[in-house]
Scaffold this motif. Structure first.
Motif, PDB file in Angstrom:
ATOM      1  N   ARG A  31      44.961  26.511  10.945  1.00  0.00           N
ATOM      2  CA  ARG A  31      45.338  26.414   9.805  1.00  0.00           C
ATOM      3  C   ARG A  31      44.360  26.960   8.929  1.00  0.00           C
ATOM      4  O   ARG A  31      44.349  27.949   8.661  1.00  0.00           O
ATOM      5  N   ALA A  59      50.212  28.948  11.169  1.00  0.00           N
ATOM      6  CA  ALA A  59      50.812  27.742  10.990  1.00  0.00           C
ATOM      7  C   ALA A  59      50.542  26.270  11.632  1.00  0.00           C
ATOM      8  O   ALA A  59      50.738  24.690  11.292  1.00  0.00           O
ATOM      9  N   TRP A 107      45.287  29.601   6.442  1.00  0.00           N
ATOM     10  CA  TRP A 107      46.348  29.685   5.839  1.00  0.00           C
ATOM     11  C   TRP A 107      47.171  28.988   4.452  1.00  0.00           C
ATOM     12  O   TRP A 107      48.416  30.348   4.471  1.00  0.00           O
ATOM     13  N   TYR A 150      51.206  30.516   3.062  1.00  0.00           N
ATOM     14  CA  TYR A 150      51.356  29.677   4.007  1.00  0.00           C
ATOM     15  C   TYR A 150      52.633  30.436   4.871  1.00  0.00           C
ATOM     16  O   TYR A 150      54.004  30.154   5.136  1.00  0.00           O
TER      17      TYR A 150
END
Ligand code: SF4
Length: 217
Positions: free
Chosen positions: A74, A80, A137, A142
């Protein structure tokens, strides 16, 4: 094997015993501090060898567990979830470790803890995360980058469960052997039971005693 009982992954009991014998024979009874010597012990893999060298002997090595791999994926790669374990994980961790041995040990431990507490596989808690301003990330919003992790196989009805049933019968009778016909009552699926017995014999977790079976001495 009897003491290990239901602790899971019974091969670890064998490996633990083998490693203890190897430490006695090769290292005069002292656990070695060298990663290669640790890796040469039965049942000791990348994680255990480096964790012992770092946390017991204070050496500087990357220690990478599942949680660390997720944090690395991440923060550094903007993914993810991590990909399959590889040598690249160790290299990525090594590249961010401080130079001093003691500081490197703290960072190793901190990455594992961060992954275990805040950077959970599902629903990470980013607000209190000390890396929130440096996490690729999070900075990317995200994104769903896919998940190539292997799914855990179901235990119920599995060959693993059948192996556990066989070991339970033998453990209850140990140190005495159990005739094969009595072992065959341990599990309802005969073909699966035969497969379980064959794999336990191959792994050295069960031994033949004439026409009977027993735990290894
Ligand atoms: S900011 Fe969130 S996703 Fe990034 S490392 Fe921290 S907890 Fe994990």
């Amino acid at each position: 094997m009897r003491q290990w009982a239901n602790l899971g992954y019974p091969r670890r009991a064998l490996w633990l015993h083998r490693a203890a014998v190897e430490i006695t024979e090769r290292h005069a009874g002292e656990v070695p501090d060298d990663v290669d010597a640790l890796l040469a012990l039965s049942g000791v893999g990348d994680y255990a060898a480096r964790a012992v060298a770092v946390f017991s002997f204070g050496e500087r090595h990357p220690v990478v567990d599942t949680n660390t791999r997720r944090v690395l994926a991440r923060t550094l790669a903007g993914r993810a979830q991590p990909g399959p374990p590889s040598r690249r994980d160790l290299d990525a961790m090594d590249a961010i470790l401080p130079t001093a041995d003691a500081d490197a040990a703290v960072v190793n431990a901190a990455a594992m803890e961060l992954g275990a507490t805040l950077c959970a596989a599902r629903a990470p808690r980013c607000e209190p995360c000390p890396l929130q301003d440096r996490c690729a990330w999070r900075a990317a919003g995200y994104p769903d980058t896919g998940d190539t992790r292997r799914r855990k196989a179901r235990y119920e009805g599995s060959d693993r469960q059948a192996r556990g049933a066989v070991l339970r019968v033998l453990r209850n009778a140990a140190p005495d052997p159990v005739v094969r016909s009595a072992v065959l009552t341990a599990w309802p699926d005969a073909a699966q039971l035969e497969r379980a017995i064959a794999s336990l014999l191959a792994d050295g977790l069960v031994e033949r005693d004439g026409g009977a079976l027993r735990l290894p001495h």
